[in-house]
Design an enzyme around this catalytic site. Sequence first.
Site, PDB file in Angstrom:
ATOM      1  N   ASP A  13     -30.887  31.938  52.631  1.00 10.70           N
ATOM      2  CA  ASP A  13     -31.957  31.071  53.148  1.00 10.70           C
ATOM      3  C   ASP A  13     -32.906  30.758  51.991  1.00 10.70           C
ATOM      4  O   ASP A  13     -32.885  31.423  50.950  1.00 10.70           O
ATOM      5  CB  ASP A  13     -32.718  31.766  54.286  1.00 10.70           C
ATOM      6  N   SER A  14     -33.781  29.790  52.214  1.00 11.33           N
ATOM      7  CA  SER A  14     -34.774  29.483  51.196  1.00 11.33           C
ATOM      8  C   SER A  14     -35.830  30.593  51.102  1.00 11.33           C
ATOM      9  O   SER A  14     -36.521  30.701  50.102  1.00 11.33           O
ATOM     10  CB  SER A  14     -35.452  28.154  51.527  1.00 11.33           C
ATOM     11  N   TYR A  45     -37.778  24.357  51.131  1.00 12.67           N
ATOM     12  CA  TYR A  45     -36.744  23.342  50.983  1.00 12.67           C
ATOM     13  C   TYR A  45     -37.027  22.162  51.926  1.00 12.67           C
ATOM     14  O   TYR A  45     -36.597  21.048  51.687  1.00 12.67           O
ATOM     15  CB  TYR A  45     -35.371  23.901  51.382  1.00 12.67           C
ATOM     16  N   GLY A  46     -37.715  22.454  53.014  1.00 14.59           N
ATOM     17  CA  GLY A  46     -37.871  21.490  54.108  1.00 14.59           C
ATOM     18  C   GLY A  46     -38.680  20.250  53.760  1.00 14.59           C
ATOM     19  O   GLY A  46     -38.685  19.279  54.505  1.00 14.59           O
ATOM     20  N   CYS A  76     -30.185  28.677  57.081  1.00 16.83           N
ATOM     21  CA  CYS A  76     -31.300  27.761  56.850  1.00 16.83           C
ATOM     22  C   CYS A  76     -30.940  26.446  57.519  1.00 16.83           C
ATOM     23  O   CYS A  76     -29.891  25.845  57.215  1.00 16.83           O
ATOM     24  CB  CYS A  76     -31.477  27.559  55.344  1.00 16.83           C
ATOM     25  N   ASN A  77     -31.792  26.002  58.418  1.00 16.87           N
ATOM     26  CA  ASN A  77     -31.504  24.745  59.118  1.00 16.87           C
ATOM     27  C   ASN A  77     -31.543  23.547  58.178  1.00 16.87           C
ATOM     28  O   ASN A  77     -30.754  22.619  58.321  1.00 16.87           O
ATOM     29  CB  ASN A  77     -32.523  24.528  60.238  1.00 16.87           C
ATOM     30  N   GLU A 161     -44.465  32.598  55.941  1.00 18.00           N
ATOM     31  CA  GLU A 161     -44.206  33.239  54.644  1.00 18.00           C
ATOM     32  C   GLU A 161     -45.450  33.981  54.146  1.00 18.00           C
ATOM     33  O   GLU A 161     -45.367  34.917  53.379  1.00 18.00           O
ATOM     34  CB  GLU A 161     -43.768  32.196  53.601  1.00 18.00           C
ATOM     35  N   CYS A 194     -35.518  25.801  62.929  1.00 24.09           N
ATOM     36  CA  CYS A 194     -35.830  26.344  61.605  1.00 24.09           C
ATOM     37  C   CYS A 194     -35.737  27.850  61.768  1.00 24.09           C
ATOM     38  O   CYS A 194     -36.275  28.399  62.737  1.00 24.09           O
ATOM     39  CB  CYS A 194     -37.239  25.913  61.188  1.00 24.09           C
ATOM     40  N   HIS A 196     -37.171  30.185  60.447  1.00 19.71           N
ATOM     41  CA  HIS A 196     -38.449  30.904  60.423  1.00 19.71           C
ATOM     42  C   HIS A 196     -39.106  30.977  61.813  1.00 19.71           C
ATOM     43  O   HIS A 196     -39.827  31.915  62.118  1.00 19.71           O
ATOM     44  CB  HIS A 196     -39.441  30.205  59.492  1.00 19.71           C
TER      45      HIS A 196
HETATM   46  N1  DGL Z   1     -35.486  28.210  56.408  1.00 23.28           N
HETATM   47  C1  DGL Z   1     -35.789  26.802  56.394  1.00 23.28           C
HETATM   48  C2  DGL Z   1     -35.123  26.160  57.616  1.00 23.28           C
HETATM   49  O1  DGL Z   1     -34.537  26.823  58.451  1.00 23.28           O
HETATM   50  C3  DGL Z   1     -37.261  26.536  56.429  1.00 23.28           C
HETATM   51  C4  DGL Z   1     -38.000  26.949  55.181  1.00 23.28           C
HETATM   52  C5  DGL Z   1     -38.058  25.881  54.119  1.00 23.28           C
HETATM   53  O2  DGL Z   1     -38.597  24.786  54.343  1.00 23.28           O
HETATM   54  O3  DGL Z   1     -37.558  26.176  53.032  1.00 23.28           O
HETATM   55  O4  DGL Z   1     -35.171  24.952  57.738  1.00 23.28           O
END
Ligand code: DGL
Length: 282
Positions: A13-14, A45-46, A76-77, A161, A194, A196
Amino acid sequence: MSNSDSRPIAVFDSGLGGLTVVRALMRRLAGESIVYFGDTARLPYGTKSPRTVLQFARQCLRFLMRFDPKLLVVACNTVSATALGDLAGEFTVPVIGVLEPGAAAAVAAARQQHAAGPCTVGLIATEATITSQAYPQAISRLDPAIHVLGRACPLLVPMIEEGRLPTNAVVQAVLQEYLEPFIKLRAPSLILGCTHYPIFSEAIARVLGPQTHLVDSADETALVVKQRLATMHAFGPVPSEEPLTCYVTDQGQRFENLAAHFLGRPIRQPVWVAPELLESAT
Ligand code: DGL
């Protein structure tokens, strides 16, 4: 032929959010060792373009291939929505994302509430996931009568986070504003798009009320992994004492502290990987 496979499952994941998938994997698959990679230095990443997300994700997955995993889980979505099609063909082991399992769970939940006919489900996710339209497309492939109302919630990932609690007043105010369209819609279900967001699921449920069912892809993804391991005859041999090893790209104590909170158990100190190392290896 042996029915067990001691190679680890690699999860990426990010940041911290993929630990919600790790938690589900640990519940469902006690004999597995797990290598987790959180690209904490380059999160989020989003908010990034699909090209950058693909490039970062490719680097992280290549790094994880060093551990000779039997399977790669993209927890990670954002990566699942924007880059999985490219990534899946690049590795010699199966690559499982969280979006298809989440979409299938959303369709099942919607059909439980509305036996047939059109209905609208809610979706909260990162900007990149919403822009990709990957959820509406996956859902419409499964059931074209189900529509999706999506909303990007970019403030949630940084708050999670940062370790803000769901009871925090700022978190409550942000949730109230983001969830307004779903309150008005009286949405029968809301996809937590997501990895998170399940960390705030109780607070989200309180804002939306009992008529809205929350769909979390973590457990559905763990089930897909379990089915795939069964097909591969590749379940792990025995539960090990410490099945989880974490790698992160940002140094510091925060990941370790929050990881323990999310998993409900302490973790071994994460190993730091310099982002330059990932970049130079590609
Ligand atoms: N884990 C990312 C997701 O599921 C969200 C965090 C990010 O934006 O990096 O989309």
